[in-house]
Write an enzyme that holds these catalytic residues in place. Structure first.
Site, mmCIF file in Angstrom:
data_model
loop_
_atom_site.group_PDB
_atom_site.id
_atom_site.type_symbol
_atom_site.label_atom_id
_atom_site.label_comp_id
_atom_site.label_asym_id
_atom_site.label_seq_id
_atom_site.Cartn_x
_atom_site.Cartn_y
_atom_site.Cartn_z
ATOM 1 N N MET A 30 11.381 31.135 -12.155
ATOM 2 C CA MET A 30 11.979 31.979 -13.194
ATOM 3 C C MET A 30 13.498 31.846 -13.154
ATOM 4 S SD MET A 30 9.588 35.299 -13.639
ATOM 5 C CE MET A 30 10.110 36.195 -12.207
ATOM 6 N N GLY A 31 14.012 30.773 -12.542
ATOM 7 C CA GLY A 31 15.455 30.563 -12.475
ATOM 8 C C GLY A 31 16.095 31.391 -11.378
ATOM 9 N N LEU A 33 18.018 30.224 -9.050
ATOM 10 C CA LEU A 33 17.515 29.408 -7.945
ATOM 11 C C LEU A 33 18.323 29.617 -6.662
ATOM 12 C CD1 LEU A 33 16.931 26.101 -9.958
ATOM 13 C CD2 LEU A 33 15.307 27.975 -9.515
ATOM 14 N N HIS A 34 17.612 29.529 -5.526
ATOM 15 C CA HIS A 34 18.255 29.670 -4.210
ATOM 16 C C HIS A 34 17.598 28.690 -3.243
ATOM 17 C CE1 HIS A 34 14.639 31.902 -3.226
ATOM 18 N NE2 HIS A 34 14.881 32.784 -4.188
ATOM 19 N N GLY A 36 15.361 29.032 -1.092
ATOM 20 C CA GLY A 36 13.896 29.115 -1.027
ATOM 21 C C GLY A 36 13.275 28.190 -2.071
ATOM 22 N N HIS A 37 13.808 28.240 -3.306
ATOM 23 C CA HIS A 37 13.319 27.321 -4.350
ATOM 24 C C HIS A 37 13.596 25.877 -3.943
ATOM 25 C CE1 HIS A 37 14.214 30.953 -6.985
ATOM 26 N NE2 HIS A 37 12.956 30.692 -7.306
ATOM 27 N N SER A 185 15.356 35.686 -1.844
ATOM 28 C CA SER A 185 14.800 36.141 -3.112
ATOM 29 C C SER A 185 15.924 36.203 -4.136
ATOM 30 C CB SER A 185 14.201 37.545 -2.925
ATOM 31 O OG SER A 185 13.997 38.148 -4.183
ATOM 32 N N SER A 186 15.599 35.886 -5.386
ATOM 33 C CA SER A 186 16.613 35.981 -6.446
ATOM 34 C C SER A 186 17.130 37.409 -6.548
ATOM 35 C CB SER A 186 16.010 35.573 -7.792
ATOM 36 O OG SER A 186 15.434 34.297 -7.686
ATOM 37 N N ARG A 187 16.266 38.366 -6.240
ATOM 38 C CA ARG A 187 16.658 39.780 -6.372
ATOM 39 C C ARG A 187 17.720 40.187 -5.361
ATOM 40 N NH1 ARG A 187 12.637 42.781 -9.342
ATOM 41 N NH2 ARG A 187 10.824 41.471 -9.747
HETATM 42 O O1 PAF Z 1 7.235 33.264 -8.404
HETATM 43 C C1 PAF Z 1 7.772 33.181 -9.522
HETATM 44 O O2 PAF Z 1 8.950 32.811 -9.642
HETATM 45 C C2 PAF Z 1 6.980 33.516 -10.757
HETATM 46 O O3 PAF Z 1 6.101 34.562 -10.513
HETATM 47 C C3 PAF Z 1 6.249 32.297 -11.368
HETATM 48 C C4 PAF Z 1 5.187 31.764 -10.408
HETATM 49 C C5 PAF Z 1 7.246 31.213 -11.684
HETATM 50 C C6 PAF Z 1 5.550 32.726 -12.653
HETATM 51 O O4 PAF Z 1 6.444 33.222 -13.603
#
Ligand code: PAF
Length: 254
Positions: A30-31, A33-34, A36-37, A185-187
């Site tokens: 969901m963008g 990005l950090h 973890g991604h 986490s993005s949050r």
């Molecule tokens: O984990 C996430 O970032 C979201 O839940 C996902 C899997 C991209 C679905 O929107």
């Protein structure tokens, strides 16, 4: 990196890839990005000839409009991260492209999706499963990578892929932590510096081996609002709020 906004254009590229016999890995995001991604992208880049990442802030998985509006977004920085890592493709559709039915159709699981994070966030996992089903069908990858920070989400997606005979293999990737233990986490970007200092206490207590009741009490005392601390599937799961920011984490059960 080639960027696609349209399903039709991506499908053309996908046919080309397939005709060349190249393997494809996919990381839906969901963008915001950090690292973890980035660990998921690296895993895919290592395992496959080509890597596709999607960025789509999926409104149907937010049970609360304010949470959706406050979700961090950093598209330009995200593109830079993807390009630096040499990700091949980005799929970044508009809502109308992905939800042509305006969410008349959905995917629903009615057991695991109702507990832990699902109990306090009605409809959350319906939204997640629906968008992931769409994205996996569009992506057409051999493998898709999901982080174990969202362990409940990973289990639900893995079982959905098996249940509906999807051709994409669901690959789990380990949760990545900051040096002080806080799960990436993005949050986390929404935490004030004070809250950021306190946040690792959540992981410390979750991983302490104490009883669930004691952990809840200690978290509340420390200033967290506890949603749940539960044991499931040989893991201890937790969700708390710190300054209205929802943090989740999970650790293997001792
Ligand atoms: O984990 C996430 O970032 C979201 O839940 C996902 C899997 C991209 C679905 O929107």
């Amino acid at each position: 990196m080639k960027i696609f906004n349209s399903v039709k254009e991506w499908k053309k590229e996908l046919s080309q890839l397939k005709s060349e016999g190249l393997s494809l890995g996919f990381v839906p995001t969901m963008g915001a990005l950090h690292e973890g991604h980035a660990s998921l992208f690296k895993e895919s880049l290592k395992d496959n000839d080509r890597t596709l990442v999607s960025i789509f802030l999926n409104p149907t998985q937010f049970d609360n409009r304010e949470d959706l509006n406050n979700y961090p977004s950093s598209y330009e920085e995200d593109i830079k991260i993807l390009e630096d890592l040499k990700v091949d493709y980005l799929f970044s559709p508009a809502y109308e492209e992905l939800y042509r039915d305006n969410y008349r159709y959905s995917c629903r699981e009615n057991k695991l999706s109702q507990i832990l994070c699902g109990a306090a966030r009605p409809g959350h996992f319906d939204g997640v499963l629906t968008v992931v089903m769409k994205l996996l069908n569009i992506g057409g990858a051999q493998k898709a990578y999901f982080g174990e920070k969202d362990y409940q989400q990973y289990l639900l997606i893995k079982e959905m892929a098996q249940t509906f005979f999807l051709e994409t293999e669901i690959v789990p990737c380990p949760l990545i932590r900051e040096k002080d233990g806080l799960a990436l986490s993005s949050r986390n970007r929404r935490l004030s510096s004070e809250a950021r200092q306190l946040a690792p206490t959540f992981y410390g207590l979750l991983n302490s081996g104490s009883s669930r009741e004691k952990i809840k009490k200690d978290l509340s005392k420390a200033g967290f609002k506890v949603d749940y601390i539960e044991d499931y599937h040989m893991r201890r799961f937790g969700a708390v709020y710190l300054e209205e920011v929802r943090l989740i984490d999970n650790v293997p059960l001792r």
